[in-house]
Design a protein around this motif. Structure first.
Motif, PDB file in Angstrom:
ATOM      1  N   GLU A 130       9.525 -15.644 -34.949  1.00 21.60           N
ATOM      2  CA  GLU A 130      10.032 -17.018 -34.911  1.00 21.60           C
ATOM      3  C   GLU A 130      10.363 -17.410 -33.472  1.00 21.60           C
ATOM      4  O   GLU A 130      10.999 -16.652 -32.732  1.00 21.60           O
ATOM      5  N   VAL A 131       9.935 -18.587 -33.071  1.00 17.89           N
ATOM      6  CA  VAL A 131      10.169 -19.089 -31.723  1.00 17.89           C
ATOM      7  C   VAL A 131      10.945 -20.400 -31.810  1.00 17.89           C
ATOM      8  O   VAL A 131      10.581 -21.289 -32.582  1.00 17.89           O
ATOM      9  N   ARG A 132      11.991 -20.495 -31.008  1.00 18.87           N
ATOM     10  CA  ARG A 132      12.765 -21.738 -30.940  1.00 18.87           C
ATOM     11  C   ARG A 132      12.453 -22.427 -29.620  1.00 18.87           C
ATOM     12  O   ARG A 132      12.340 -21.775 -28.576  1.00 18.87           O
ATOM     13  N   VAL A 133      12.356 -23.752 -29.677  1.00 14.34           N
ATOM     14  CA  VAL A 133      11.964 -24.544 -28.510  1.00 14.34           C
ATOM     15  C   VAL A 133      13.031 -25.605 -28.235  1.00 14.34           C
ATOM     16  O   VAL A 133      13.564 -26.212 -29.165  1.00 14.34           O
ATOM     17  N   GLN A 134      13.303 -25.818 -26.956  1.00  9.09           N
ATOM     18  CA  GLN A 134      14.279 -26.827 -26.554  1.00  9.09           C
ATOM     19  C   GLN A 134      13.883 -27.405 -25.199  1.00  9.09           C
ATOM     20  O   GLN A 134      13.335 -26.706 -24.339  1.00  9.09           O
ATOM     21  N   TYR A 135      14.137 -28.708 -25.029  1.00  3.83           N
ATOM     22  CA  TYR A 135      13.909 -29.329 -23.724  1.00  3.83           C
ATOM     23  C   TYR A 135      14.973 -28.851 -22.738  1.00  3.83           C
ATOM     24  O   TYR A 135      16.075 -28.450 -23.131  1.00  3.83           O
ATOM     25  N   VAL A 136      14.625 -28.890 -21.448  1.00  2.24           N
ATOM     26  CA  VAL A 136      15.578 -28.468 -20.422  1.00  2.24           C
ATOM     27  C   VAL A 136      16.817 -29.364 -20.484  1.00  2.24           C
ATOM     28  O   VAL A 136      16.738 -30.535 -20.884  1.00  2.24           O
ATOM     29  N   PRO A 137      17.983 -28.840 -20.113  1.00  2.68           N
ATOM     30  CA  PRO A 137      19.217 -29.631 -20.193  1.00  2.68           C
ATOM     31  C   PRO A 137      19.265 -30.739 -19.149  1.00  2.68           C
ATOM     32  O   PRO A 137      18.532 -30.726 -18.157  1.00  2.68           O
ATOM     33  N   VAL A 138      20.142 -31.681 -19.396  1.00  2.00           N
ATOM     34  CA  VAL A 138      20.339 -32.825 -18.502  1.00  2.00           C
ATOM     35  C   VAL A 138      21.605 -32.585 -17.684  1.00  2.00           C
ATOM     36  O   VAL A 138      22.657 -32.263 -18.245  1.00  2.00           O
ATOM     37  N   PRO A 139      21.525 -32.709 -16.346  1.00  2.00           N
ATOM     38  CA  PRO A 139      22.699 -32.417 -15.510  1.00  2.00           C
ATOM     39  C   PRO A 139      23.754 -33.525 -15.579  1.00  2.00           C
ATOM     40  O   PRO A 139      23.462 -34.696 -15.336  1.00  2.00           O
ATOM     41  N   TYR A 140      24.952 -33.142 -15.907  1.00  2.00           N
ATOM     42  CA  TYR A 140      26.093 -34.057 -15.923  1.00  2.00           C
ATOM     43  C   TYR A 140      27.267 -33.428 -15.200  1.00  2.00           C
ATOM     44  O   TYR A 140      27.489 -32.211 -15.281  1.00  2.00           O
TER      45      TYR A 140
END
Length: 201
Positions: free
Chosen positions: A104-114
């Protein structure tokens, strides 16, 4: 319109991490003649605005049976701002393989800097008490101090977060009235260079 519900508790984790930095500060009372430590006290730490504690101080008068304990440290988050200087490609993704089955592979977009803005204050009844606490904080920030946060445990996503000390201000409130309690406040303003994450699947 934006998508399904998600809540990564990132801001909450940052607030807890910031407060944890200051929850073991101690005050020591010494004998002026021998420098022997007479008493060691842990300084109380509370989340909330400065005005909350100053109002409680103002409510204390000569007839009060119980007064607010000084010294104490307060902190609060007072701003969230996007940081364009740390921007990355919004379409970039990263993947994590789940260890249980390896398939199983989980995918996520890179985080947004705040940037999260924090105010931390030291309230004391004497200059020496306030300085004793403040000097236990300032040397660690040159002007930044880094901590590692486990942002998304399911994605094994950890980030080094820089906490930058922006400035220190000072105020001494006392009008020489015997009915007013003197208090000294050192206010430290910080910027926590963190990230916010979207959903993952």
């Amino acid at each position: 319109m934006l998508g399904s519900h998600f809540y990564n508790q990132i801001v909450r984790k940052n607030i807890i991490a910031f407060g944890t930095l200051f929850n073991n500060i101690e005050m020591k009372s010494t004998d002026p003649n021998t420098d022997e430590v007479l008493e060691t006290t842990k300084v109380p730490l509370n989340y909330g605005p400065k005005q909350k504690f100053l109002v409680r101080l103002a409510e204390n008068n000569a007839s009060s049976k119980v007064a607010i304990t000084l010294p104490r440290i307060y902190f609060e988050m007072n701003g969230i701002d996007y940081d364009p200087t740390r921007k990355t490609s919004p379409i970039q993704q990263y993947k994590t393989i789940i260890a249980d089955n390896g398939n199983e592979v989980r995918v996520q977009y890179v985080p947004v800097p705040y940037n999260l803005s924090f105010e931390l204050g030291v309230i004391a009844k004497s200059q020496d008490d306030a300085l004793q606490i403040t000097e236990q904080i300032l040397p660690y920030f040159q002007p930044s101090f880094s901590i590692t946060l486990n942002m998304i445990p399911d994605m094994n996503e950890k980030k080094d977060i820089a906490i930058v000390l922006n400035n220190v201000s000072y105020e001494d409130e006392w009008d020489d009235s015997f009915y007013e309690r003197r208090y000294i406040v050192y206010t430290l303003n910080f910027t926590m260079k963190s990230y916010l994450y979207g959903p993952y699947n």
